[in-house]
Design an enzyme around this catalytic site. Structure first.
Site, PDB file in Angstrom:
ATOM      1  N   GLU A   1     -15.443 -47.403  90.125  1.00 18.38           N
ATOM      2  CA  GLU A   1     -14.151 -47.336  89.425  1.00 18.38           C
ATOM      3  C   GLU A   1     -14.391 -47.277  87.917  1.00 18.38           C
ATOM      4  OE1 GLU A   1     -10.740 -47.053  89.877  1.00 18.38           O
ATOM      5  OE2 GLU A   1     -10.708 -47.276  87.697  1.00 18.38           O
TER       6      GLU A   1
ATOM      7  N   GLY B   1       6.425 -48.513  97.405  1.00 18.06           N
ATOM      8  CA  GLY B   1       6.971 -48.822  98.724  1.00 18.06           C
ATOM      9  C   GLY B   1       6.145 -48.143  99.795  1.00 18.06           C
TER      10      GLY B   1
ATOM     11  N   ARG C   1       2.734 -53.106  92.648  1.00 24.15           N
ATOM     12  CA  ARG C   1       1.512 -52.342  92.902  1.00 24.15           C
ATOM     13  C   ARG C   1       0.250 -53.184  92.680  1.00 24.15           C
ATOM     14  NH1 ARG C   1       0.647 -46.499  92.401  1.00 24.15           N
ATOM     15  NH2 ARG C   1       2.833 -46.124  92.658  1.00 24.15           N
TER      16      ARG C   1
ATOM     17  N   ARG D   1       9.517 -46.192  83.999  1.00 28.00           N
ATOM     18  CA  ARG D   1       9.329 -47.205  85.045  1.00 28.00           C
ATOM     19  C   ARG D   1       9.484 -48.575  84.404  1.00 28.00           C
ATOM     20  NH1 ARG D   1       3.493 -45.046  87.265  1.00 28.00           N
ATOM     21  NH2 ARG D   1       4.142 -45.698  89.318  1.00 28.00           N
TER      22      ARG D   1
ATOM     23  N   ASP E   1      -4.339 -38.685  95.934  1.00 33.58           N
ATOM     24  CA  ASP E   1      -3.807 -37.806  94.889  1.00 33.58           C
ATOM     25  C   ASP E   1      -4.832 -36.789  94.399  1.00 33.58           C
ATOM     26  OD1 ASP E   1      -1.405 -39.101  95.031  1.00 33.58           O
ATOM     27  OD2 ASP E   1      -1.287 -39.605  92.908  1.00 33.58           O
TER      28      ASP E   1
ATOM     29  N   ALA F   1       1.247 -42.547  98.262  1.00 30.86           N
ATOM     30  CA  ALA F   1       0.238 -43.582  98.544  1.00 30.86           C
ATOM     31  C   ALA F   1       0.023 -43.711 100.049  1.00 30.86           C
ATOM     32  CB  ALA F   1       0.665 -44.911  97.938  1.00 30.86           C
TER      33      ALA F   1
HETATM   34  C1  LIG Z   1       6.570 -43.329  89.526  1.00 29.29           C
HETATM   35  C2  LIG Z   1       5.819 -43.248  90.822  1.00 29.29           C
HETATM   36  C3  LIG Z   1       6.301 -43.930  91.938  1.00 29.29           C
HETATM   37  C4  LIG Z   1       5.644 -43.826  93.168  1.00 29.29           C
HETATM   38  N1  LIG Z   1       6.131 -44.505  94.249  1.00 29.29           N
HETATM   39  C5  LIG Z   1       5.497 -44.399  95.437  1.00 29.29           C
HETATM   40  C6  LIG Z   1       5.969 -45.122  96.572  1.00 29.29           C
HETATM   41  O1  LIG Z   1       6.947 -45.871  96.487  1.00 29.29           O
HETATM   42  N2  LIG Z   1       5.296 -44.958  97.757  1.00 29.29           N
HETATM   43  C7  LIG Z   1       4.204 -44.147  97.885  1.00 29.29           C
HETATM   44  O2  LIG Z   1       3.639 -44.031  98.990  1.00 29.29           O
HETATM   45  N3  LIG Z   1       3.733 -43.458  96.807  1.00 29.29           N
HETATM   46  C8  LIG Z   1       4.347 -43.571  95.613  1.00 29.29           C
HETATM   47  N4  LIG Z   1       3.858 -42.891  94.530  1.00 29.29           N
HETATM   48  C9  LIG Z   1       2.644 -42.093  94.669  1.00 29.29           C
HETATM   49  C10 LIG Z   1       1.444 -43.013  94.582  1.00 29.29           C
HETATM   50  O3  LIG Z   1       1.529 -43.817  93.430  1.00 29.29           O
HETATM   51  C11 LIG Z   1       0.146 -42.232  94.556  1.00 29.29           C
HETATM   52  O4  LIG Z   1       0.154 -41.258  95.565  1.00 29.29           O
HETATM   53  C12 LIG Z   1      -1.038 -43.170  94.775  1.00 29.29           C
HETATM   54  O5  LIG Z   1      -1.027 -44.245  93.859  1.00 29.29           O
HETATM   55  C13 LIG Z   1      -2.338 -42.398  94.648  1.00 29.29           C
HETATM   56  O6  LIG Z   1      -3.403 -43.300  94.845  1.00 29.29           O
HETATM   57  P1  LIG Z   1      -4.891 -42.812  94.646  1.00 29.29           P
HETATM   58  O7  LIG Z   1      -5.730 -44.005  94.925  1.00 29.29           O
HETATM   59  O8  LIG Z   1      -5.121 -41.572  95.423  1.00 29.29           O
HETATM   60  O9  LIG Z   1      -4.983 -42.429  93.108  1.00 29.29           O
HETATM   61  P2  LIG Z   1      -4.855 -43.378  91.832  1.00 29.29           P
HETATM   62  O10 LIG Z   1      -3.913 -44.482  92.054  1.00 29.29           O
HETATM   63  O11 LIG Z   1      -4.592 -42.484  90.671  1.00 29.29           O
HETATM   64  O12 LIG Z   1      -6.288 -44.022  91.685  1.00 29.29           O
HETATM   65  C14 LIG Z   1      -7.382 -43.276  91.207  1.00 29.29           C
HETATM   66  C15 LIG Z   1      -8.421 -44.248  90.678  1.00 29.29           C
HETATM   67  O13 LIG Z   1      -9.572 -43.504  90.311  1.00 29.29           O
HETATM   68  C16 LIG Z   1     -10.045 -43.959  89.061  1.00 29.29           C
HETATM   69  N5  LIG Z   1     -10.754 -42.839  88.419  1.00 29.29           N
HETATM   70  C17 LIG Z   1     -10.216 -41.717  87.914  1.00 29.29           C
HETATM   71  N6  LIG Z   1     -11.178 -40.906  87.410  1.00 29.29           N
HETATM   72  C18 LIG Z   1     -12.355 -41.541  87.613  1.00 29.29           C
HETATM   73  C19 LIG Z   1     -13.713 -41.216  87.308  1.00 29.29           C
HETATM   74  N7  LIG Z   1     -14.032 -40.079  86.673  1.00 29.29           N
HETATM   75  N8  LIG Z   1     -14.684 -42.077  87.665  1.00 29.29           N
HETATM   76  C20 LIG Z   1     -14.364 -43.259  88.313  1.00 29.29           C
HETATM   77  N9  LIG Z   1     -13.102 -43.612  88.599  1.00 29.29           N
HETATM   78  C21 LIG Z   1     -12.105 -42.771  88.270  1.00 29.29           C
HETATM   79  C22 LIG Z   1      -8.794 -44.365  88.314  1.00 29.29           C
HETATM   80  O14 LIG Z   1      -9.080 -45.281  87.270  1.00 29.29           O
HETATM   81  C23 LIG Z   1      -7.959 -44.982  89.431  1.00 29.29           C
HETATM   82  O15 LIG Z   1      -8.215 -46.368  89.584  1.00 29.29           O
HETATM   83  C24 LIG Z   1       4.499 -43.002  93.283  1.00 29.29           C
HETATM   84  C25 LIG Z   1       4.006 -42.314  92.174  1.00 29.29           C
HETATM   85  C26 LIG Z   1       4.650 -42.437  90.943  1.00 29.29           C
HETATM   86  C27 LIG Z   1       4.127 -41.678  89.754  1.00 29.29           C
END
Ligand SMILES: Cc1cc2nc3c(=O)[nH]c(=O)nc-3n(C[C@H](O)[C@H](O)[C@H](O)COP(=O)(O)OP(=O)(O)OC[C@H]3O[C@@H](n4cnc5c(N)ncnc54)[C@H](O)[C@@H]3O)c2cc1C
Length: 436
Positions: free
Chosen positions: A39, A52, A111, A192, A317, A330
Site C-alpha cells: 500500500e 453501503g 468507510r 461528501r 476500481d 466496492a
Molecule cells: C462518493 C462515492 C461513494 C461511493 N459509495 C459506494 C457505496 O455506497 N457502495 C459501493 O459498493 N461502492 C461505493 N463507491 C465505490 C467504491 O468507493 C469503490 O468502488 C471502491 O472503494 C474501490 O475500492 P478499491 O479497493 O478497488 O480501490 P481504492 O479504494 O481506490 O483503493 C486503492 C488503494 O490502492 C492504493 N494505491 C494506489 N496506487 C498505488 C501504487 N502505485 N502503489 C501502491 N498502492 C497504491 C491507494 O492508496 C488505495 O489505498 C463509492 C464511490 C464514491 C466516489
C-alpha cells in the site's frame, strides 16, 4: 517475496490496500494462499465518508472469508426502514419511489471503520505500508517483477492491481499512452460529508422538515441536474451525505487530481431553487464552509478490453471504476476478490516452473472471463441511473413518470443485488477444471 520458480506455492502480490485489496487478502488467507499487500499510503487513512454494501456484496463477503463479513457487520448501521426512498427534492417533496432492499440489507458504515476492521485481521508482516509501485515488468522466467519508488524490487507469481481508479498497474498492463489506461470525467461532481445526526436532525427540522425521520434511514433527494443521498452510519451518530451535481465544464484540477478545494458556495448556488427542507438544511447549514469537490470519473469512454495479461491482473476500481450512483463499486470489487481467491486456490500447490506460470495465467484468464461482462455493465448502468435520478421538471412527479422511474431503478439495483455469487464461484472452478 519468498517463493522461487521451483516452489509449488503461488506467491501473490496485491497492489493497494483499499476494500478490494484487503478483502482479497483475507480471501487468500482463508485458502492458505501466500500473499503480501503493498500500500502506497504510510498508514490507513480516514477519508470522511460512508459506504453501503448491497446483498450480493454481503454474500460475497461470507464466501470469501467469514471474517470479512464479520468486520462489516461489526460496523454496519441498520437503516430505520428496509427501503430505499427517492423523493422529489426540487418541487413537491413527494415520494417518487420506494424500493424494498431486503430485511436488514443495504446497510452503510463509515468507510474507515470497515477498512480498519479488515486490516486488523491480516498479520502485520503481510501488509507493507509506504510502498508505492512505479513499474511492473516481466522477468525471464515469465514471472512479474514489481518495482517500488524506494528502489526495492520483488518477484511474485501473480500481481493483482487493486490500486484504484488511477491504477499504475493498469497503465503498466495496457501502456501509459493507451486511452484505456486512464479514466474520464463523467461531468458529475460531488461533495461528501459526515455530520453528527443531532445537528443534522435539528437543522432539517428548523428548515421545516422531519429531522428525526430524515436522518434515520436511506433517502435520495432528486431534482434537475442533481441528487443528494443520505444514510446513517457509525451507530446512528453520523449522517453520511453525498451531494451530486452535474457539471457542464471540463474538470480543471491539474496533474490528474480528482479533488479540488473549494467552498460550499458552489453547492448553495447550484441548489438555490430546490425547496425540500432536508436539501436546504444539508446544503446551506450542514456542508462545511471549505471542502473538497470530488470529480466523478469512470472507465466508460475507453474501457480496458481485458483485465489480465500474463501473470498480472486488475481488480476493483483499477479494472472497472464506475460512478458512485448505484452504490455498487466496492461490492463489485469484493465479488472480484471472491473469484480471484477461488481461482488462485485452485492452482496453488499444483506445479512449479513453467507449468506454474501457465496455470497462473490460466487462473487470471478465467477470472477475466467470469467477471468482465458484469463489471462493464455496472459502469454503463451507473451512468444511466444517474441520468434517471436527475428529474426534468415540470413533468414530475406524476404517476406515469414514477412508474417508469421505479421500473428502471429496480431493474438496475436488482441486477447488482441478485448477482449469482455462488454460480460465479462454481463457473470459475468448472472453467479451470475444463482447461487443465
Ligand atoms: C462518493 C462515492 C461513494 C461511493 N459509495 C459506494 C457505496 O455506497 N457502495 C459501493 O459498493 N461502492 C461505493 N463507491 C465505490 C467504491 O468507493 C469503490 O468502488 C471502491 O472503494 C474501490 O475500492 P478499491 O479497493 O478497488 O480501490 P481504492 O479504494 O481506490 O483503493 C486503492 C488503494 O490502492 C492504493 N494505491 C494506489 N496506487 C498505488 C501504487 N502505485 N502503489 C501502491 N498502492 C497504491 C491507494 O492508496 C488505495 O489505498 C463509492 C464511490 C464514491 C466516489
Amino acid at each position: 517475496m519468498g517463493s522461487t520458480t521451483t516452489s509449488h506455492h503461488v506467491d501473490v502480490a496485491i497492489i493497494g490496500g483499499g476494500i478490494t485489496g484487503l478483502t482479497l487478502a483475507l480471501g487468500l488467507q482463508a485458502r492458505n494462499v501466500r500473499f503480501t499487500v503493498y500500500e502506497r499510503a504510510p498508514s490507513l487513512k480516514e477519508i470522511g465518508a460512508g459506504v453501503g454494501f448491497s446483498p450480493n456484496a454481503e454474500r460475497a463477503m461470507e464466501l470469501l472469508n467469514p471474517d470479512v463479513h464479520a468486520a462489516f457487520k461489526a460496523v454496519a448501521n441498520a437503516n430505520g426502514e428496509d427501503y430505499f426512498q427517492w423523493v422529489d427534492g426540487y418541487a413537491t417533496g413527494q415520494l417518487i419511489y420506494k424500493l424494498y432492499v431486503g430485511e436488514g440489507k443495504f446497510q452503510g458504515c463509515r468507510r474507515s471503520d470497515f477498512v480498519e476492521g479488515l486490516a486488523r485481521k491480516i498479520p502485520n508482516d503481510s501488509i507493507k505500508y509506504g510502498k508505492e509501485v512505479i513499474e511492473i515488468r516481466t522477468g525471464d522466467d515469465g514471472r512479474p517483477i514489481v518495482v517500488f519508488k524506494d528502489g526495492e524490487e520483488i518477484v511474485a507469481d501473480i500481481v493483482i492491481g487493486a490500486d484504484g481508479i488511477r491504477s499504475i498497474t493498469r497503465q503498466q498492463l495496457l501502456g501509459p499512452t493507451n486511452p484505456a489506461s486512464h479514466p474520464s470525467y463523467t461531468h458529475r461532481c460531488c461533495f461528501r460529508a459526515l455530520v453528527p445526526i443531532p445537528l443534522a436532525s435539528d437543522a432539517i427540522t428548523l428548515a421545516g422538515g422531519d429531522g428525526a425521520y430524515s436522518t434515520s434511514t436511506r433517502f435520495m433527494y432528486n431534482g434537475p441536474d442533481g441528487h443528494i443521498i443520505t444514510y446513517p452510519v457509525a451507530g446512528d451518530t453520523l449522517l453520511n451525505i453525498l451531494v451530486v451535481m452535474t457539471d457542464y465544464c471540463d474538470w480543471k484540477a491539474k496533474d490528474g487530481k480528482m479533488t479540488a478545494r473549494t467552498t460550499k458556495a458552489e453547492a448553495v448556488e447550484f441548489f438555490r431553487d430546490w425547496k425540500h427542507p432536508a436539501v436546504k438544511a444539508m446544503v446551506n447549514e450542514l456542508l462545511p464552509e471549505v471542502l473538497d469537490k470530488w470529480g466523478v470519473f469512470d472507465m466508460m469512454k475507453d474501457p480496458a478490453e481485458r483485465y489480465n495479461e500474463g501473470c498480472v491482473v486488475l481488480a476493483g476500481d483499477a479494472a472497472h471504476a464506475a460512478g458512485p450512483h448505484l452504490g455498487g463499486g466496492a461490492g463489485m470489487g469484493i465479488e472480484d476478490a471472491l473469484v480471484l481467491a477461488t481461482a488462485l486456490e485452485a492452482v496453488d500447490g499444483k506445479a512449479e516452473g513453467e507449468e506454474k506460470v501457465r496455470l497462473c495465467e490460466r487462473a487470471l484468464e478465467t477470472y477475466n472471463q467470469v467477471r468482465y461482462e458484469r463489471t462493464q455493465w455496472l459502469i454503463k448502468a451507473t451512468r444511466e441511473a444517474c441520468a434517471l435520478f436527475h428529474l426534468k421538471p415540470p413533468e414530475v412527479p406524476n404517476k406515469q413518470h414514477n412508474e417508469m422511474f421505479g421500473k428502471e431503478v429496480s431493474e438496475r439495483f436488482h441486477t447488482i443485488w441478485d448477482g449469482d455469487v455462488e454460480g460465479m464461484v462454481e463457473s470459475t472452478r468448472k472453467l479451470l477444471e475444463a482447461g487443465q
